[in-house]
Enzyme design. Sequence first.
Site, mmCIF file in Angstrom:
data_model
loop_
_atom_site.group_PDB
_atom_site.id
_atom_site.type_symbol
_atom_site.label_atom_id
_atom_site.label_comp_id
_atom_site.label_asym_id
_atom_site.label_seq_id
_atom_site.Cartn_x
_atom_site.Cartn_y
_atom_site.Cartn_z
ATOM 1 N N LYS A 1 -48.872 -62.157 -28.748
ATOM 2 C CA LYS A 1 -48.266 -60.891 -29.460
ATOM 3 C C LYS A 1 -47.247 -61.735 -30.973
ATOM 4 O O LYS A 1 -46.706 -61.102 -31.771
ATOM 5 C CB LYS A 1 -47.238 -59.895 -29.240
ATOM 6 N N ARG B 1 -42.022 -46.848 -27.250
ATOM 7 C CA ARG B 1 -42.023 -46.861 -26.439
ATOM 8 C C ARG B 1 -42.702 -45.497 -26.084
ATOM 9 O O ARG B 1 -44.080 -45.877 -24.372
ATOM 10 C CB ARG B 1 -41.455 -48.043 -25.498
ATOM 11 N N ARG C 1 -51.500 -70.664 -16.141
ATOM 12 C CA ARG C 1 -50.753 -70.906 -16.726
ATOM 13 C C ARG C 1 -49.718 -71.871 -15.727
ATOM 14 O O ARG C 1 -49.175 -71.362 -15.022
ATOM 15 C CB ARG C 1 -49.553 -69.940 -17.502
ATOM 16 N N ARG D 1 -44.445 -69.793 -12.360
ATOM 17 C CA ARG D 1 -43.829 -69.168 -12.358
ATOM 18 C C ARG D 1 -43.952 -68.230 -11.736
ATOM 19 O O ARG D 1 -44.764 -67.720 -11.473
ATOM 20 C CB ARG D 1 -43.313 -68.814 -14.189
ATOM 21 N N ARG E 1 -47.110 -55.642 -15.068
ATOM 22 C CA ARG E 1 -46.809 -55.836 -16.359
ATOM 23 C C ARG E 1 -47.900 -54.846 -17.460
ATOM 24 O O ARG E 1 -47.245 -53.965 -18.137
ATOM 25 C CB ARG E 1 -46.111 -56.795 -16.765
#
Length: 219
Positions: A24, A99, A138, A166, A177
Site C-alpha cells: 500500500k 477503522r 524478508r 525482524r 496483524r
Amino acid sequence: SSESAQEESSAMRMIFIGPPGAGKGTQAARLVAHYLIPHISTGDMFRAAVTEGTPMGQEADRYMKAGQLVPDEVVIGLVRERLAQDDTKAGFMLDGFPRTRPQAEALAEALNADNLTLDAVLLLEVPDELIVERIVGRRSDPETGEIYHLTFNPPPAELADRLVHRKDDTEEAVRSRLEAYHSMTAPIVPFYEGEGVLKRVNGVGRPDDVTSAIRAALG
C-alpha cells in the site's frame, strides 16, 4: 464560478484501505503524486495537530497524556480540521481512517456537513497466505539497509550470515496483524459498498501492474 465548479468535479477524494504487507505504501505514494493530493495518515495528522496546538490537537493530547484512547468524535474533529486546510482543494487520500463502522458513519456525516463527497474507497486485496509469505521471507542487511526476500529476491550467498529477520516479521506476528486488520475493516467494507464508492483492486502482481489496475478502477 464555473472555474471552481470545474475544480470541484476533477478533485479526487479517497480513502485507501489495505492489509499490512500489501504494498500500500508504494501505491499510495504513486497516487498522491499522480493526483497531486495530500496523503493524510491519521498518525501524522495527530502529531501535527498536537504540535501546532490546534483546538482538536489539544483535546486529543489530553486523552493521550492520560493514556486513554482518543474518542471517535475527537478523531473526526481532527479529520475535519485537516480537510479544511488549503492543500485539500484538489482532493485528499485518507489512510488509516476510518477503522471502524461508527467512524465511517461519523465521517460520512462530517463530509456531508462540509459539502464534500468521497469519490472512491480503494480496497487493495491480497490473500493472507501471500502476505505471510511476502513478509516472513524478508531479511534485511544491517550494514547497507538493503532488503532481500528468501524466495523472490534472494541475497548473495556471502551475505546470508549477517542478514537479520525482524521480530515483527515472524509468521505469528504477521498473522495477528492480519487478524486485527480483518476484524477492523470487515465492517466498513459493506458500509462503503452500500454507498456505492468501494473499488476493489487485486494487489497481486508487479507494482506497475497494480498501479495500472488502480488507475483503471478510479477511472
